[in-house]
Design a protein around this motif. Structure first.
Motif, PDB file in Angstrom:
ATOM      1  N   THR A  94       3.608  -2.290  -0.658  1.00  0.00           N
ATOM      2  CA  THR A  94       2.528  -2.126  -0.058  1.00  0.00           C
ATOM      3  C   THR A  94       1.231  -2.253   0.809  1.00  0.00           C
ATOM      4  O   THR A  94       0.857  -2.154   2.121  1.00  0.00           O
TER       5      THR A  94
ATOM      6  N   ALA B 230      -2.269  -0.523   2.492  1.00  0.00           N
ATOM      7  CA  ALA B 230      -2.940  -1.502   0.914  1.00  0.00           C
ATOM      8  C   ALA B 230      -4.176  -1.226   1.716  1.00  0.00           C
ATOM      9  O   ALA B 230      -4.475  -2.429   2.719  1.00  0.00           O
TER      10      ALA B 230
ATOM     11  N   TRP C 129       6.197  -5.902   4.856  1.00  0.00           N
ATOM     12  CA  TRP C 129       5.039  -5.469   3.640  1.00  0.00           C
ATOM     13  C   TRP C 129       3.963  -5.277   4.384  1.00  0.00           C
ATOM     14  O   TRP C 129       3.082  -6.544   4.792  1.00  0.00           O
ATOM     15  N   SER C 130       2.925  -5.049   3.353  1.00  0.00           N
ATOM     16  CA  SER C 130       1.426  -4.295   3.582  1.00  0.00           C
ATOM     17  C   SER C 130       1.078  -4.709   5.560  1.00  0.00           C
ATOM     18  O   SER C 130       0.397  -4.400   5.727  1.00  0.00           O
TER      19      SER C 130
ATOM     20  N   GLU D 111      -2.387  -3.056   6.486  1.00  0.00           N
ATOM     21  CA  GLU D 111      -3.491  -3.733   5.551  1.00  0.00           C
ATOM     22  C   GLU D 111      -5.208  -2.933   5.356  1.00  0.00           C
ATOM     23  O   GLU D 111      -5.270  -3.980   6.971  1.00  0.00           O
TER      24      GLU D 111
END
Length: 289
Positions: free
Chosen positions: A154, A157, A134-135, A138
């Motif tokens: 994500t 993000a 995830w992410s 970011e």
């Protein structure tokens, strides 16, 4: 601005440094535009404390038996020694690896990584020869990240700048709260991609899941495959010749140009019906009370 030395900048508080570098601290009121940098500035594209690295100076870090804190500390130590190309071996799904790099650097990760890979970066070029969780990327400010396989949810993000590229498919909420930069997906993207997008561009060469661009404020999304459904206030727009030229250049740059070109891409933008949300808010509060 040119008269301020790096040594003087290091001694300043963040607020003093913003003023000395010509940035603005305009208060956000109404719909005023926040401008972070002087568009005429021709210097200070790197942080004053950023190490001077040589891309031809290369070394490796074996992540086996190390904590992520030790790996990230090793990267910074090697950058201070002038290494401009660092290869991470055996990451084995490590989370938060390569975060917070605020300098030019070639970072090559030989394997797959976990959550928040190379988040909060400003400048490095990263290649990940595996998958990411995830992410990834970011709050990325600048530089490039290239993932050779798939990515989790994500993806990118709140990205603010740079190019974030995944050759495979990505999960849901790709580019949530995107504020700038470019996200390119070679395969498919999941539901609610582009949710609350504010600026920047997203390119999906494959299919997009449900509620694409939901509540997007601005920015542009291009999709080469099918769109399951559009989100609230996301609308299709005309794909102009300028769009096609930009898509051709970007996709060619990363070796993701479809055989049939870019004429079939669908362009999605904000319908701008939510721009008056602030004006509606008092009445909504009254109804709730």
């Amino acid at each position: 601005m040119a008269s301020v030395s790096d040594a003087e900048l290091k001694k300043m508080t963040q607020e003093e440094r913003v003023t000395a570098l010509g940035m603005r601290t305009e208060q956000l009121t109404g719909k005023s535009l926040y401008v972070e940098f002087d568009p005429d500035a021709e210097e200070r594209f790197t942080y004053p404390w950023a190490p001077d690295v040589d891309f031809n100076k290369r070394t490796e870090i074996d992540c086996d038996g190390k904590t992520v804190t030790e790996v990230n500390s090793n990267i910074r130590e090697l950058m201070r020694e002038g290494y401009g190309t660092i290869v991470l071996q055996n990451p084995r799904g490590m989370h938060s690896v390569g975060v917070g790099i605020l300098s030019k650097l070639n970072l090559i990760i030989e394997g797959s990584t976990g959550y928040f890979t190379t988040g909060l970066i400003d400048g490095p070029n990263v290649r990940i020869n595996g998958r990411v969780g995830w992410s990834c990327g970011e709050n990325m400010m600048s530089g490039t990240i290239m993932i050779e396989k798939n990515a989790g949810s994500t993806f990118g993000a709140a990205i603010r700048g740079g190019d974030l590229v995944c050759r495979g498919s990505v999960g849901s909420r790709t580019g949530i709260d995107q504020k700038g930069g470019t996200i390119i997906v070679g395969g498919d993207t999941g539901a609610l991609s582009g949710f609350m997008m504010q600026r920047g561009r997203m390119v999906v060469c494959g299919n997009a899941g449900k509620n694409l661009g939901d509540s997007m404020y601005d920015g542009t999304i291009y999709v080469g495959g099918e769109i399951k459904s559009l989100g609230v206030d996301a609308v299709e727009a005309e794909l102009t010749e300028l769009d096609k030229k930009w898509l051709t250049r970007k996709l060619t740059q990363y070796g993701l140009m479809p055989e049939k070109g870019v004429d079939h891409f669908t362009k999605v933008v904000a319908g701008k019906m939510l721009w008056n949300y602030d004006n509606l808010e008092p009445s909504e509060k009254k109804l709730i009370l």
